[in-house]
Write a protein that holds these residues in place. Structure first.
Motif, PDB file in Angstrom:
ATOM      1  N   LEU A 161       0.834  -1.199   0.000  1.00 39.89           N
ATOM      2  CA  LEU A 161       0.000   0.000   0.000  1.00 39.89           C
ATOM      3  C   LEU A 161       0.877   1.260   0.000  1.00 39.89           C
ATOM      4  O   LEU A 161       0.627   2.217  -0.741  1.00 39.89           O
ATOM      5  CB  LEU A 161      -0.938  -0.007   1.204  1.00 39.89           C
ATOM      6  CG  LEU A 161      -1.905  -1.199   1.289  1.00 39.89           C
ATOM      7  CD1 LEU A 161      -2.717  -1.132   2.576  1.00 39.89           C
ATOM      8  CD2 LEU A 161      -2.827  -1.223   0.077  1.00 39.89           C
ATOM      9  N   VAL A 162       1.905   1.247   0.828  1.00 36.73           N
ATOM     10  CA  VAL A 162       2.848   2.369   0.855  1.00 36.73           C
ATOM     11  C   VAL A 162       3.619   2.432  -0.460  1.00 36.73           C
ATOM     12  O   VAL A 162       3.868   3.508  -1.008  1.00 36.73           O
ATOM     13  CB  VAL A 162       3.815   2.229   2.054  1.00 36.73           C
ATOM     14  CG1 VAL A 162       4.909   3.295   2.006  1.00 36.73           C
ATOM     15  CG2 VAL A 162       3.038   2.319   3.369  1.00 36.73           C
ATOM     16  N   ASP A 163       3.956   1.264  -0.988  1.00 31.80           N
ATOM     17  CA  ASP A 163       4.663   1.206  -2.251  1.00 31.80           C
ATOM     18  C   ASP A 163       3.853   1.878  -3.363  1.00 31.80           C
ATOM     19  O   ASP A 163       4.393   2.618  -4.189  1.00 31.80           O
ATOM     20  CB  ASP A 163       4.943  -0.252  -2.619  1.00 31.80           C
ATOM     21  CG  ASP A 163       5.788  -0.379  -3.868  1.00 31.80           C
ATOM     22  OD1 ASP A 163       6.929   0.085  -3.845  1.00 31.80           O
ATOM     23  OD2 ASP A 163       5.293  -0.935  -4.873  1.00 31.80           O
ATOM     24  N   GLY A 164       2.565   1.630  -3.382  1.00 34.28           N
ATOM     25  CA  GLY A 164       1.710   2.261  -4.374  1.00 34.28           C
ATOM     26  C   GLY A 164       1.714   3.776  -4.250  1.00 34.28           C
ATOM     27  O   GLY A 164       1.700   4.494  -5.256  1.00 34.28           O
ATOM     28  N   MET A 165       1.734   4.280  -3.014  1.00 34.30           N
ATOM     29  CA  MET A 165       1.794   5.730  -2.810  1.00 34.30           C
ATOM     30  C   MET A 165       3.102   6.311  -3.348  1.00 34.30           C
ATOM     31  O   MET A 165       3.109   7.375  -3.990  1.00 34.30           O
ATOM     32  CB  MET A 165       1.683   6.055  -1.322  1.00 34.30           C
ATOM     33  CG  MET A 165       0.318   5.837  -0.716  1.00 34.30           C
ATOM     34  SD  MET A 165       0.331   6.350   1.029  1.00 34.30           S
ATOM     35  CE  MET A 165      -0.329   4.881   1.778  1.00 34.30           C
ATOM     36  N   ILE A 166       4.213   5.614  -3.092  1.00 36.23           N
ATOM     37  CA  ILE A 166       5.511   6.106  -3.558  1.00 36.23           C
ATOM     38  C   ILE A 166       5.537   6.151  -5.083  1.00 36.23           C
ATOM     39  O   ILE A 166       5.983   7.127  -5.693  1.00 36.23           O
ATOM     40  CB  ILE A 166       6.644   5.212  -3.014  1.00 36.23           C
ATOM     41  CG1 ILE A 166       6.734   5.335  -1.485  1.00 36.23           C
ATOM     42  CG2 ILE A 166       7.976   5.584  -3.654  1.00 36.23           C
ATOM     43  CD1 ILE A 166       7.674   4.343  -0.837  1.00 36.23           C
ATOM     44  N   ARG A 167       5.029   5.090  -5.715  1.00 36.87           N
ATOM     45  CA  ARG A 167       5.021   5.063  -7.183  1.00 36.87           C
ATOM     46  C   ARG A 167       4.124   6.171  -7.747  1.00 36.87           C
ATOM     47  O   ARG A 167       4.452   6.804  -8.748  1.00 36.87           O
ATOM     48  CB  ARG A 167       4.574   3.692  -7.680  1.00 36.87           C
ATOM     49  CG  ARG A 167       5.656   2.632  -7.511  1.00 36.87           C
ATOM     50  CD  ARG A 167       5.308   1.336  -8.220  1.00 36.87           C
ATOM     51  NE  ARG A 167       4.315   0.568  -7.491  1.00 36.87           N
ATOM     52  CZ  ARG A 167       3.073   0.351  -7.891  1.00 36.87           C
ATOM     53  NH1 ARG A 167       2.647   0.891  -9.020  1.00 36.87           N
ATOM     54  NH2 ARG A 167       2.252  -0.381  -7.174  1.00 36.87           N
ATOM     55  N   ALA A 168       2.991   6.396  -7.083  1.00 37.92           N
ATOM     56  CA  ALA A 168       2.088   7.448  -7.555  1.00 37.92           C
ATOM     57  C   ALA A 168       2.751   8.820  -7.454  1.00 37.92           C
ATOM     58  O   ALA A 168       2.591   9.672  -8.343  1.00 37.92           O
ATOM     59  CB  ALA A 168       0.793   7.419  -6.750  1.00 37.92           C
ATOM     60  N   LEU A 169       3.513   9.052  -6.381  1.00 39.12           N
ATOM     61  CA  LEU A 169       4.207  10.329  -6.229  1.00 39.12           C
ATOM     62  C   LEU A 169       5.261  10.505  -7.318  1.00 39.12           C
ATOM     63  O   LEU A 169       5.433  11.597  -7.869  1.00 39.12           O
ATOM     64  CB  LEU A 169       4.861  10.408  -4.849  1.00 39.12           C
ATOM     65  CG  LEU A 169       3.918  10.652  -3.668  1.00 39.12           C
ATOM     66  CD1 LEU A 169       4.652  10.421  -2.353  1.00 39.12           C
ATOM     67  CD2 LEU A 169       3.345  12.062  -3.715  1.00 39.12           C
ATOM     68  N   ARG A 170       5.976   9.427  -7.640  1.00 38.11           N
ATOM     69  CA  ARG A 170       6.986   9.518  -8.694  1.00 38.11           C
ATOM     70  C   ARG A 170       6.342   9.758 -10.056  1.00 38.11           C
ATOM     71  O   ARG A 170       6.855  10.521 -10.870  1.00 38.11           O
ATOM     72  CB  ARG A 170       7.841   8.254  -8.704  1.00 38.11           C
ATOM     73  CG  ARG A 170       8.807   8.204  -7.514  1.00 38.11           C
ATOM     74  CD  ARG A 170       9.658   6.974  -7.499  1.00 38.11           C
ATOM     75  NE  ARG A 170      10.664   7.071  -6.437  1.00 38.11           N
ATOM     76  CZ  ARG A 170      11.074   6.054  -5.701  1.00 38.11           C
ATOM     77  NH1 ARG A 170      10.586   4.841  -5.909  1.00 38.11           N
ATOM     78  NH2 ARG A 170      11.984   6.230  -4.760  1.00 38.11           N
ATOM     79  N   GLU A 171       5.216   9.111 -10.310  1.00 43.18           N
ATOM     80  CA  GLU A 171       4.503   9.334 -11.563  1.00 43.18           C
ATOM     81  C   GLU A 171       4.016  10.784 -11.663  1.00 43.18           C
ATOM     82  O   GLU A 171       4.119  11.414 -12.719  1.00 43.18           O
ATOM     83  CB  GLU A 171       3.320   8.375 -11.660  1.00 43.18           C
ATOM     84  CG  GLU A 171       3.728   6.926 -11.909  1.00 43.18           C
ATOM     85  CD  GLU A 171       2.566   5.965 -11.751  1.00 43.18           C
ATOM     86  OE1 GLU A 171       1.436   6.426 -11.503  1.00 43.18           O
ATOM     87  OE2 GLU A 171       2.800   4.756 -11.885  1.00 43.18           O
ATOM     88  N   ALA A 172       3.517  11.303 -10.546  1.00 46.32           N
ATOM     89  CA  ALA A 172       3.056  12.694 -10.541  1.00 46.32           C
ATOM     90  C   ALA A 172       4.213  13.653 -10.777  1.00 46.32           C
ATOM     91  O   ALA A 172       4.067  14.678 -11.452  1.00 46.32           O
ATOM     92  CB  ALA A 172       2.367  13.008  -9.214  1.00 46.32           C
ATOM     93  N   ALA A 173       5.380  13.342 -10.210  1.00 45.99           N
ATOM     94  CA  ALA A 173       6.544  14.212 -10.394  1.00 45.99           C
ATOM     95  C   ALA A 173       6.964  14.256 -11.857  1.00 45.99           C
ATOM     96  O   ALA A 173       7.375  15.297 -12.371  1.00 45.99           O
ATOM     97  CB  ALA A 173       7.706  13.730  -9.523  1.00 45.99           C
ATOM     98  N   MET A 174       6.860  13.121 -12.559  1.00 44.43           N
ATOM     99  CA  MET A 174       7.203  13.091 -13.980  1.00 44.43           C
ATOM    100  C   MET A 174       6.195  13.913 -14.780  1.00 44.43           C
ATOM    101  O   MET A 174       6.571  14.668 -15.677  1.00 44.43           O
ATOM    102  CB  MET A 174       7.209  11.651 -14.492  1.00 44.43           C
ATOM    103  CG  MET A 174       8.307  10.801 -13.883  1.00 44.43           C
ATOM    104  SD  MET A 174       9.969  11.280 -14.382  1.00 44.43           S
ATOM    105  CE  MET A 174      10.008  10.665 -16.053  1.00 44.43           C
ATOM    106  N   GLY A 175       4.896  13.784 -14.439  1.00 45.05           N
ATOM    107  CA  GLY A 175       3.851  14.565 -15.076  1.00 45.05           C
ATOM    108  C   GLY A 175       3.873  14.446 -16.584  1.00 45.05           C
ATOM    109  O   GLY A 175       4.217  13.405 -17.146  1.00 45.05           O
ATOM    110  N   PRO A 176       3.533  15.531 -17.287  1.00 44.24           N
ATOM    111  CA  PRO A 176       3.476  15.493 -18.750  1.00 44.24           C
ATOM    112  C   PRO A 176       4.835  15.436 -19.417  1.00 44.24           C
ATOM    113  O   PRO A 176       4.924  15.249 -20.621  1.00 44.24           O
ATOM    114  CB  PRO A 176       2.754  16.798 -19.107  1.00 44.24           C
ATOM    115  CG  PRO A 176       3.064  17.717 -17.973  1.00 44.24           C
ATOM    116  CD  PRO A 176       3.124  16.838 -16.750  1.00 44.24           C
ATOM    117  N   ALA A 177       5.930  15.569 -18.604  1.00 44.43           N
ATOM    118  CA  ALA A 177       7.266  15.564 -19.205  1.00 44.43           C
ATOM    119  C   ALA A 177       7.579  14.250 -19.890  1.00 44.43           C
ATOM    120  O   ALA A 177       8.400  14.194 -20.807  1.00 44.43           O
ATOM    121  CB  ALA A 177       8.319  15.852 -18.134  1.00 44.43           C
TER     122      ALA A 177
END
Length: 315
Positions: A161-177
């Motif tokens: 569950l925590v792992d999913g949060m970390i991955r989501a944060l990294r995906e958000a940081a990448m964003g449209p780039a």
């Protein structure tokens, strides 16, 4: 950013409690804003971290790597290490919103952007090398916003569950780039190494943090001592003759970061493959050591980087 398939791990009650606490902490950090979240994370870790047993590992590392430091200097560095780690955590949920080249306040900039532009023009495979210096989480989104989103290696958190949060944060940081396309992430280990090699063979881009011990690596030196180091970066770069671009993140202040990008490393070509792998691996370690010596308080000294025998005083 899609994580590699993992074995299904049962979610326990304790994991759900941990995830709930993590969500609450993330919500608080978001409400604080980037500067206050950075300050809060740094203050908390400065207060607690130096008292933890793992700080003794950091002290042993500093005694080995920088023997000229006295005890007060080592304590100051260890305190700075915890401060940087806490700030890195506090800033994590704010990375997607940090502006590039702000006139003042939180944000980030790039020194050496011309090396990124040259790689965009050149195209083809490339390996970005760095270490756990400054806020290393800023590297993937920062480089991606200059047109070079890259794949990376990934170690899943024990709590899915925590792992999913970390991955989501990294995906958000990448964003449209990232251009809307998923950026591969490779599990650490033999299977992930094969996937990364295939990715490079297809002309892909890969980022690697090269500062952790690998027991089945090759023996290079770091701070004048033997240090088992992963040879995968050198092996891939030499096999496909792809550029290796060094870079790291300098912390300028709370949520104020600077990405340093350096020219590609020279690739040895002696005709002796094993000697060339060792030479490039040593060049990577030398570059890491140069960065750490310049800013020792921003490197993660908390893991045992050298063999146990290196810490044993010789009679």
């Amino acid at each position: 950013m899609t994580a590699p398939p993992e074995e299904t791990r049962p979610v326990t009650r304790l994991m759900r409690i941990e995830a709930l606490a993590a969500r609450g902490a993330l919500a608080l950090l978001r409400r604080l804003g980037p500067v206050r979240a950075s300050n809060a994370g740094g203050a908390l870790c400065r207060a607690i971290g130096p008292r933890l047993p793992v700080s003794r590992v950091a002290d042993a590392n500093l005694r080995l790597a920088m023997p000229d430091l006295d005890a007060p200097a080592r304590r100051a560095i260890i305190r700075a290490v915890w401060d940087n780690l806490g700030r890195t955590v506090g800033e994590f949920p704010h990375l997607p919103a940090l502006p590039e080249n702000p006139a003042s306040g939180p944000g980030w900039d790039v020194v050496g952007a011309e090396h990124l532009a040259a790689q965009v023009a050149r195209g083809g495979p490339v390996i970005f090398m760095s270490g756990h210096i400054g806020n290393w989480e800023m590297l993937p989104p920062g480089v991606a916003r200059h047109g070079l989103p890259f794949a990376s290696f990934y170690r899943a958190a024990g709590n899915p569950l925590v792992d999913g949060m970390i991955r989501a944060l990294r995906e958000a940081a990448m964003g449209p780039a990232a251009g809307g396309a998923p950026v591969p992430m490779f599990a650490k280990g033999a299977r992930g190494a094969r996937g990364a090699l295939a990715h490079i063979a297809r002309g892909g881009r890969l980022g690697m943090l090269i500062d952790q011990k690998m027991n089945d690596g090759i023996e290079a030196t770091l701070f004048g001592h033997p240090a088992m180091t992963a040879p995968a970066l050198a092996a891939m770069a030499l096999r496909y003759r792809c550029p290796v671009i060094p870079g790291y993140v300098e912390r300028l202040g709370p949520a104020r970061l600077r990405i340093h990008v350096e020219p590609p490393l020279a690739l040895p070509d002696s005709g002796d493959r094993q000697a060339d792998i060792l030479a490039l691996t040593q060049a990577v370690n030398d570059r890491l050591e140069q960065w750490v010596r310049a800013r020792p308080g921003t490197w993660l000294w908390l893991h045992r980087r050298w063999p146990r025998s290196a810490y044993t005083p010789r009679s």
